[in-house]
Design a protein around this motif. Structure first.
Motif, short mmCIF file in Angstrom:
data_model
loop_
_atom_site.label_atom_id
_atom_site.label_comp_id
_atom_site.label_asym_id
_atom_site.label_seq_id
_atom_site.Cartn_x
_atom_site.Cartn_y
_atom_site.Cartn_z
N THR A 56 -36.00 -25.38 -50.14
CA THR A 56 -34.67 -24.78 -50.21
C THR A 56 -34.35 -24.62 -51.68
O THR A 56 -34.36 -25.59 -52.44
CB THR A 56 -33.60 -25.66 -49.52
N MET A 57 -34.09 -23.38 -52.09
CA MET A 57 -33.83 -23.08 -53.49
C MET A 57 -32.38 -22.64 -53.66
O MET A 57 -31.85 -21.91 -52.83
CB MET A 57 -34.77 -21.97 -53.97
N ALA A 58 -31.79 -23.10 -54.75
CA ALA A 58 -30.43 -22.67 -55.11
C ALA A 58 -30.55 -21.66 -56.24
O ALA A 58 -31.17 -21.94 -57.27
CB ALA A 58 -29.59 -23.86 -55.55
N LEU A 59 -29.98 -20.49 -56.03
CA LEU A 59 -29.93 -19.45 -57.06
C LEU A 59 -28.56 -19.58 -57.73
O LEU A 59 -27.53 -19.27 -57.13
CB LEU A 59 -30.11 -18.07 -56.45
N VAL A 60 -28.57 -20.10 -58.96
CA VAL A 60 -27.35 -20.37 -59.69
C VAL A 60 -27.15 -19.26 -60.73
O VAL A 60 -27.92 -19.19 -61.70
CB VAL A 60 -27.41 -21.75 -60.39
N PRO A 61 -26.16 -18.38 -60.53
CA PRO A 61 -25.96 -17.30 -61.49
C PRO A 61 -25.39 -17.84 -62.80
O PRO A 61 -24.26 -18.30 -62.86
CB PRO A 61 -24.96 -16.38 -60.79
N THR A 62 -26.20 -17.82 -63.83
CA THR A 62 -25.77 -18.30 -65.14
C THR A 62 -26.57 -17.58 -66.21
O THR A 62 -27.61 -18.04 -66.67
CB THR A 62 -25.92 -19.84 -65.24
N PRO A 63 -26.12 -16.39 -66.61
CA PRO A 63 -26.85 -15.60 -67.61
C PRO A 63 -26.99 -16.35 -68.93
O PRO A 63 -26.10 -17.08 -69.36
CB PRO A 63 -25.99 -14.36 -67.79
N CYS A 64 -28.12 -16.15 -69.56
CA CYS A 64 -28.38 -16.74 -70.87
C CYS A 64 -27.36 -16.19 -71.88
O CYS A 64 -27.12 -14.99 -71.95
CB CYS A 64 -29.79 -16.41 -71.31
N ARG A 65 -26.80 -17.06 -72.67
CA ARG A 65 -25.81 -16.67 -73.68
C ARG A 65 -26.42 -15.90 -74.84
O ARG A 65 -25.70 -15.29 -75.63
CB ARG A 65 -25.11 -17.90 -74.23
N ALA A 66 -27.76 -15.93 -74.95
CA ALA A 66 -28.41 -15.25 -76.07
C ALA A 66 -28.76 -13.79 -75.76
O ALA A 66 -29.29 -13.10 -76.62
CB ALA A 66 -29.67 -16.01 -76.50
N LEU A 67 -28.45 -13.32 -74.55
CA LEU A 67 -28.74 -11.92 -74.23
C LEU A 67 -27.72 -11.01 -74.92
O LEU A 67 -26.52 -11.28 -74.89
CB LEU A 67 -28.68 -11.69 -72.72
N ASP A 68 -28.22 -9.93 -75.51
CA ASP A 68 -27.29 -8.98 -76.12
C ASP A 68 -26.83 -7.98 -75.05
O ASP A 68 -27.20 -8.10 -73.88
CB ASP A 68 -27.92 -8.29 -77.33
N SER A 69 -26.06 -7.00 -75.41
CA SER A 69 -25.49 -6.06 -74.45
C SER A 69 -26.56 -5.19 -73.78
O SER A 69 -26.31 -4.61 -72.72
CB SER A 69 -24.45 -5.17 -75.13
N ASP A 70 -27.75 -5.11 -74.38
CA ASP A 70 -28.86 -4.36 -73.78
C ASP A 70 -29.76 -5.24 -72.93
O ASP A 70 -30.79 -4.80 -72.44
CB ASP A 70 -29.72 -3.70 -74.87
N GLY A 71 -29.41 -6.53 -72.78
CA GLY A 71 -30.21 -7.45 -71.99
C GLY A 71 -31.41 -8.00 -72.73
O GLY A 71 -32.32 -8.55 -72.14
N ARG A 72 -31.43 -7.84 -74.03
CA ARG A 72 -32.54 -8.35 -74.84
C ARG A 72 -32.14 -9.67 -75.49
O ARG A 72 -30.97 -9.92 -75.75
CB ARG A 72 -32.94 -7.34 -75.90
N CYS A 73 -33.14 -10.48 -75.78
CA CYS A 73 -32.91 -11.79 -76.39
C CYS A 73 -32.50 -11.61 -77.85
O CYS A 73 -33.26 -11.08 -78.66
CB CYS A 73 -34.17 -12.64 -76.29
N SER A 74 -31.32 -12.10 -78.17
CA SER A 74 -30.82 -11.97 -79.55
C SER A 74 -31.38 -13.04 -80.47
O SER A 74 -31.18 -12.96 -81.69
CB SER A 74 -29.29 -12.02 -79.55
N ILE A 75 -32.11 -14.01 -79.93
CA ILE A 75 -32.70 -15.06 -80.77
C ILE A 75 -34.23 -15.03 -80.70
O ILE A 75 -34.89 -15.98 -81.08
CB ILE A 75 -32.15 -16.47 -80.40
N TYR A 76 -34.77 -13.89 -80.25
CA TYR A 76 -36.23 -13.74 -80.19
C TYR A 76 -36.82 -13.97 -81.58
O TYR A 76 -36.35 -13.44 -82.56
CB TYR A 76 -36.59 -12.34 -79.69
N GLY A 77 -37.86 -14.81 -81.65
CA GLY A 77 -38.51 -15.09 -82.92
C GLY A 77 -37.80 -16.12 -83.78
O GLY A 77 -38.25 -16.42 -84.87
N GLN A 78 -36.69 -16.64 -83.28
CA GLN A 78 -35.92 -17.62 -84.04
C GLN A 78 -36.26 -19.03 -83.54
O GLN A 78 -36.63 -19.21 -82.38
CB GLN A 78 -34.41 -17.37 -83.86
N PRO A 79 -36.13 -20.04 -84.41
CA PRO A 79 -36.48 -21.40 -84.00
C PRO A 79 -35.64 -21.94 -82.85
O PRO A 79 -36.09 -22.81 -82.10
CB PRO A 79 -36.27 -22.24 -85.26
N GLU A 80 -34.42 -21.44 -82.66
CA GLU A 80 -33.57 -21.96 -81.58
C GLU A 80 -33.93 -21.41 -80.20
O GLU A 80 -33.43 -21.87 -79.19
CB GLU A 80 -32.08 -21.74 -81.87
N ARG A 81 -34.83 -20.42 -80.15
CA ARG A 81 -35.27 -19.89 -78.85
C ARG A 81 -36.21 -20.92 -78.21
O ARG A 81 -37.21 -21.31 -78.79
CB ARG A 81 -36.01 -18.57 -79.02
#
Length: 109
Positions: A56-81
């Protein structure tokens, strides 16, 4: 011996809408589906319960805060990713819930 898999493909957020970064899949006790009070609580919190084989799986809607408006990772290549992000999907089971839109595939080797 456990099967080994090779991952192929590339991340294409413009195709999948960053589906893997929009929610968490968490395995939960099946009691969450069978107890009416728990099921109601889960539903009221926007969580969807899904049966996946014997899990039994729970799908918890919680978008990553690092996504930009285009759905791309805004911290790609950064140490905090988190390293986990770059390793996703690490196994075929990681595609649960996003298999219809994820462009990664696995072949048994």
């Amino acid at each position: 011996m456990l099967p080994m898999f090779t991952r192929t493909g590339t991340c294409q957020p413009e195709r999948c809408g960053s589906a893997c970064c929009q929610a968490l899949w968490i395995e939960v006790n099946p009691f969450y589906r069978t107890d009416p009070d728990l099921s109601n609580w889960v539903r009221l919190h926007g969580i969807e319960l899904v049966e996946r084989g014997d899990r039994t799986m729970a799908l918890v809607p919680t978008p990553c805060r690092a996504l930009d408006s285009d759905g791309r990772c805004s911290i790609y290549g950064q140490p905090e990713r988190p390293a986990l992000c770059g390793a996703f999907p690490a196994a075929p089971a990681s595609l649960d819930g996003v298999e219809a839109v994820c462009t990664y595939r696995f072949t048994e080797t």
